[in-house]
Design a protein around this motif. Structure first.
Motif, short mmCIF file in Angstrom:
data_model
loop_
_atom_site.label_atom_id
_atom_site.label_comp_id
_atom_site.label_asym_id
_atom_site.label_seq_id
_atom_site.Cartn_x
_atom_site.Cartn_y
_atom_site.Cartn_z
N PRO A 73 -4.81 16.19 10.41
CA PRO A 73 -6.19 16.03 10.85
C PRO A 73 -6.35 14.66 11.50
CG PRO A 73 -6.13 16.91 8.64
CD PRO A 73 -4.73 16.52 8.98
N ALA A 74 -7.13 14.59 12.57
CA ALA A 74 -7.30 13.32 13.28
C ALA A 74 -7.87 12.25 12.35
CB ALA A 74 -8.22 13.53 14.47
N TYR A 75 -8.68 12.70 11.38
CA TYR A 75 -9.36 11.73 10.53
C TYR A 75 -8.51 11.32 9.31
CZ TYR A 75 -13.69 9.19 9.88
OH TYR A 75 -14.62 8.18 9.81
N PHE A 76 -7.26 11.76 9.26
CA PHE A 76 -6.36 11.35 8.18
C PHE A 76 -6.14 9.84 8.26
CE2 PHE A 76 -3.16 14.55 6.16
CZ PHE A 76 -4.19 15.15 5.48
N ASN A 77 -6.14 9.18 7.08
CA ASN A 77 -5.88 7.75 7.07
C ASN A 77 -4.36 7.50 7.01
OD1 ASN A 77 -4.97 7.87 4.38
ND2 ASN A 77 -7.01 7.46 3.58
N ASP A 78 -4.00 6.21 6.97
CA ASP A 78 -2.59 5.83 6.99
C ASP A 78 -1.80 6.47 5.84
OD1 ASP A 78 -0.66 3.55 8.20
OD2 ASP A 78 -0.40 3.63 6.04
N SER A 79 -2.35 6.44 4.62
CA SER A 79 -1.64 6.99 3.46
C SER A 79 -1.36 8.48 3.64
CB SER A 79 -2.44 6.82 2.17
OG SER A 79 -3.09 5.59 2.13
N GLN A 80 -2.36 9.19 4.17
CA GLN A 80 -2.21 10.64 4.35
C GLN A 80 -1.17 10.96 5.43
OE1 GLN A 80 -6.52 10.86 4.85
NE2 GLN A 80 -6.60 12.45 3.29
N ARG A 81 -1.14 10.13 6.47
CA ARG A 81 -0.14 10.32 7.54
C ARG A 81 1.26 10.02 7.00
NH1 ARG A 81 -2.63 10.22 12.80
NH2 ARG A 81 -4.84 10.21 12.33
N LEU B 173 0.71 -3.63 13.58
CA LEU B 173 0.89 -2.72 14.70
C LEU B 173 0.71 -1.28 14.24
CD1 LEU B 173 2.77 -2.89 17.74
CD2 LEU B 173 3.77 -1.15 16.33
N ILE B 174 -0.20 -0.58 14.89
CA ILE B 174 -0.37 0.85 14.61
C ILE B 174 0.42 1.57 15.69
CG2 ILE B 174 -1.98 2.77 14.40
CD1 ILE B 174 -4.11 0.82 13.50
N ASP B 175 1.43 2.33 15.28
CA ASP B 175 2.30 2.98 16.27
C ASP B 175 1.67 4.28 16.79
OD1 ASP B 175 2.72 4.91 14.36
OD2 ASP B 175 4.72 4.22 13.81
N ALA B 176 2.41 4.99 17.63
CA ALA B 176 1.85 6.19 18.26
C ALA B 176 1.59 7.31 17.25
CB ALA B 176 2.78 6.69 19.37
N ASN B 177 2.09 7.15 16.00
CA ASN B 177 1.81 8.14 14.97
C ASN B 177 0.53 7.82 14.20
OD1 ASN B 177 4.38 9.50 15.31
ND2 ASN B 177 5.26 7.65 14.40
N GLY B 178 -0.05 6.65 14.52
CA GLY B 178 -1.21 6.20 13.76
C GLY B 178 -0.79 5.55 12.45
N ILE B 179 0.48 5.18 12.35
CA ILE B 179 0.98 4.58 11.11
C ILE B 179 1.21 3.08 11.31
CG2 ILE B 179 2.94 4.52 9.49
CD1 ILE B 179 3.12 7.55 9.79
N LEU B 180 0.83 2.32 10.26
CA LEU B 180 0.86 0.86 10.34
C LEU B 180 2.26 0.28 10.09
CD1 LEU B 180 -0.73 -1.88 10.33
CD2 LEU B 180 -0.87 -1.60 7.87
#
Lengths: 606, 238
Positions: A139-147, A463-470
């Motif tokens: 889901p687009a609204y998933f936060n870092d932990s969920q990703r 840095l937040i990468d293209a996966n949305g992960i920090l």
């Protein structure tokens, strides 16, 4: 390069898709539908996944896990309010939820990995090659932990997750590929457990996300629950029975609620009926579409708030939106369509199957990554602001929500005390003012050389990468040395834990394979028993009584082997039965030939 | 040779060192890619955002050109297209993309663009205001008091609704102020661009340049201050 598949890991259903000469296609197993229910059950023969596991929802509710996506990257405290609705047992270890299945407990990524493995096997069987790389949607609204938890699930399943991509944007890729759309589109994605809205600008193959918003706790499951609550209340009133203490019956109620909801998308009224426990009769009631809409209307309204926020963040008004696209099974509800149409003032598109479009888009993204598709590029955003805790427990924002990713921010740190050797950094995600109201992502200690206060200058890059992960890096500005930072996630598995789970998954793989073999052998045995019984009924008179008796003996031997867990024994008895029934098969073939020839001239058959 | 010239030489040497391909060490003539080995090059930290997009250092920019260039460079740098490349190239692609996204976000917004330009032209200017601008001092002190009073009040009381009405008026006034400042900024932007276009090296031009920069800086920081107050106001009375 090796093939990359696209996977939609959904709350209720999951799918795998691949790119076939420029066209994305979902993969179905033989004689089955493409959707794999996201359900895992522990049976006497080990863990099973998908449709066969779904059958255990009512038979074996305490050992059947569904909607595990709701627990990804969460702590037990996060889901306290809904624990009562789940018949399986949840515990917590080190900030990560554990799901008890028999003797063992599993983290949500491990359960998700089982679903991913099932999809991997399907893809391998279909494509005839080993699959080790995938794009997985969230889901687009998933936060870092969920990703991160989703990425972990992929690793545990033996998949290198090349990209985590947002579900609504994946859907837009599938649509864009089909229609070469230009302009501004809104993707409204209401799935089994999550809701997303994304506003995108499409221009010359660039898919630029302007804003995204959502609710990771809003979906079809919630509609079902409301209907189920209504049914439970009715059963209590009519029969004086409280089914909420019977997990198996609770599941029946939930499934009936879901079926009724689905029927009411096409019909104006429907009958819900179910057997009550211990032969206490049957419960029946009528449910109208009006009643359903009355129940669900507040939930549908709740989805419109994020839509307005996304519009505001993208600086647009509803009239600026050229097209509205519906994604997710729950958008089949007429009420949802009406409300979305009313908000945006235009009829929404739903040309592509809303259940499949996300997986199709993931396959398109996979093709972009493997260098196949070069004219399309997705520029996505981070859904939530990222920051650090500063003095007084306030969150200082470093990367604002809806910033195009990859995104980075630098922050300089120094010391307040002479000889201080470390600075504690607390990373947060969310939109609230105070640190405690936001999601804690991680804490780490920055190492600092012992110097007078204020002299050390450590530059930290977030840095937040293209996966949305920090990703976090630190550099000592005086020496130019970089330091690697071990970030301990607040609600996630550490690298070591993921490693161990990967090892475990290899150990369990042997069990899983044998469980699968048993299931397949049983299915085949069942089919052979049915056809042989039919042959006996139709053509038993064509062979001797002795032969019929032989076949019956072989039939019952297979039936009892089918109850066991040894696939070789089942296959062996199947061979015996086929051997025993050979005479009957030949006799029936001859007979049907004779029947066919009757009344025909010799010239017709030569 | 005096010290001044010496410094310039140093700087030139540094630039020479940077304009070597990280991979094949050949001299760089291409903009972002090595002409010889076609490897992507890290965007220099000293490259300003205007130059990055090939735009003149002006406050009025053609957003269509900006967008087109952003898309073009995104296609050149985005990590999606470096999946099969070496670790170095992937890391450069990630860094360049992040920088490009920041640059685009900054230049796309007229206020952020002006703040960035001020930073380039006059050094660190975006000092955060901690006290209200002089002409708003009284007004804002009073507003803060009303806000505190409202926060502590019983929201259902009549007193609270009086305060809320007053805060609504204050909000309208402050928003009017903000728009006013933005209009004044817009005028300064036009003057700045005209001055740059003329490119005069006279003393008068230099004085005007300094004055415009100073005015812009004052208005920008006042505007930020007012904007924060308005946000706070909106959050409280919502």
């Amino acid at each position: 390069m090796a093939r990359i598949v696209g996977i939609d890991l959904g709350t209720t259903n999951s799918l795998v898709a691949y790119m076939d000469k420029g066209t994305p296609r979902v993969i179905s197993a033989r004689h089955e539908r493409a959707m794999v229910p996201s359900v895992v059950a522990l049976t006497d023969n080990g863990l099973i996944v998908g449709d066969p596991a779904k059958e255990h929802l009512t038979r074996n509710p305490e050992r059947t896990v569904y909607s595990v996506k709701r627990f990804m990257g969460k702590s037990l405290a996060d889901v306290q309010g809904e624990l009562a609705y789940f018949p399986y047992t949840l515990t917590e270890k080190g900030g990560v939820i554990r799901i008890q299945l028999g003797e063992k407990s599993y983290s949500p990524p491990q359960i998700s990995a089982m679903i991913l493995k099932e999809l991997k096997l399907r893809a391998e069987a279909f494509l005839g090659e080993s699959i080790t790389k995938a794009v997985i949607t969230v889901p687009a609204y998933f936060n870092d932990s969920q990703r991160q938890a989703t990425k972990d699930a992929g690793m545990i399943a033996g998949l290198e997750v090349l990209r985590i991509i947002n579900e609504p944007t994946a859907a837009s890729l599938a649509y864009g590929l089909q229609e070469k759309t230009q302009g501004t589109i809104a993707v409204y994605d209401l799935g089994g457990g999550t809701f997303d809205i994304s506003i995108l600008k499409l221009k010359n193959g660039i898919f630029e996300v302007l804003a995204t918003n959502g609710d990771t706790h809003l979906g079809g499951d919630d509609f079902d629950q409301l209907i189920a609550d209504l049914l439970l209340k009715d059963i209590r009133a009519q029969h004086g029975l409280d089914l909420s203490t019977h997990p198996d019956h609770m599941q029946t109620v939930r499934l009936q609620a879901e079926h009724a909801k689905i029927r009411l998308s096409d019909e104006l009224k429907t009958i819900v009926s179910l057997d009550l426990p211990d032969g206490q009769g049957r419960f029946t009631r009528e449910l109208t579409r009006d009643q359903l809409e009355g129940l669900c209307s507040p939930l549908v309204e709740r989805s419109l708030g994020p839509c307005r926020l996304a519009l505001k963040d993208s600086g647009l008004s509803p009239t600026d939106i050229d097209e509205v696209v519906l994604v997710g099974g729950s958008t089949r509800m007429p009420l949802v369509r009406q409300r979305v149409q009313a908000l945006f003032g235009k009829e929404p598109h739903c040309d592509l199957n809303p259940d499949e479009v996300v997986a199709l888009g993931a396959a398109v993204q996979a093709d972009i990554l493997s260098g196949g598709t070069t004219d399309m590029l997705l520029l996505d955003v981070t859904p939530l602001s990222l920051g650090i805790e500063t003095m007084g427990g306030v969150m200082s924002s470093l990367i604002r929500r809806n910033t195009t990713i990859p995104a980075s921010a630098k922050e300089m740190f120094t010391t307040y005390v002479d000889g201080q050797t470390g600075v504690d950094i607390h990373i947060l995600q969310g939109e609230r003012e105070l640190a405690k109201d936001n999601r804690s992502l991680a804490r780490f200690r920055l190492k600092v050389p012992p110097l007078p206060a204020g002299v050390p200058r450590i530059e930290v890059t977030f840095l937040i990468d293209a996966n949305g992960i920090l990703n976090v890096m630190a550099k000592d500005m005086r020496t130019g040395e970089t330091q690697s930072i071990e970030v301990k996630p607040s609600y996630g598995l550490s690298d070591q834990e993921v490693e161990r789970m990967i090892e475990d998954s290899f150990k369990f793989a042997a069990d899983d394979v044998s469980a699968r073999k048993v299931i397949e052998a049983r299915l085949d045995a069942g089919a052979l028993i049915t056809t042989t019984e039919k042959s006996l009924a139709d053509g038993g008179h064509l062979v001797s009584a002795e032969e019929v008796a032989k076949i019956r003996t072989a039939l019952s031997a297979l039936a009892s082997a089918k109850e066991g867990t040894d696939p070789r024994a089942i296959r062996g008895r199947m061979a015996d039965l086929e051997q025993a029934a050979k005479g009957l098969t030949v006799a029936m073939l001859d007979d049907s030939l004779k029947q066919g020839l009757q009344g025909k001239k010799i010239s017709d058959v030569t | 040779m005096n010290g001044h010239t010496h410094n310039t030489d140093d700087r030139r040497e540094l630039q020479m060192a940077r304009s070597m391909c990280w991979h094949c060490q050949s001299e760089m003539a291409g903009e972002y890619f090595c002409d010889r080995c076609v490897k992507v090059q890290p965007v220099s930290k000293d490259l300003d955002y205007f130059t990055c997009f090939g735009l003149p250092r002006r406050l009025a920019i053609d957003t269509k050109v900006l967008e087109a260039k952003f898309y073009e460079l995104s296609r050149a740098f985005h990590p999606d297209f470096y999946q099969n490349k070496s670790n170095e190239e992937r890391s450069i692609s990630l860094g360049n993309s992040a920088m490009l996204n920041t640059a685009y976000r900054t230049l796309r917004d007229p206020i952020q663009r002006a703040e960035y330009l001020l930073d380039l032209e006059a050094g660190a200017v975006k000092d955060i205001r901690t006290s209200p601008p002089a002409d708003l001092f009284e007004e804002i002190l009073e507003l803060q008091e009303t806000l505190d009073e409202f926060r502590e009040s019983d929201r259902s009381s009549e007193h609270a609704s009086t305060l809320r009405a007053k805060l609504h008026t204050d909000r309208t006034n402050l928003e009017e102020r903000q728009r006013d400042m933005e209009a004044r900024l817009q005028q300064l932007f036009v003057r700045w661009d005209a001055l740059q276009d003329r490119g005069e090296a006279t003393e008068q031009a230099r004085t005007e340049r300094t004055l415009i920069l100073k005015d812009m800086r004052d208005i920008l920081s006042n505007r930020t201050y007012v904007k924060n107050i308005v946000n706070d106001l909106v959050a409280t009375i919502a």
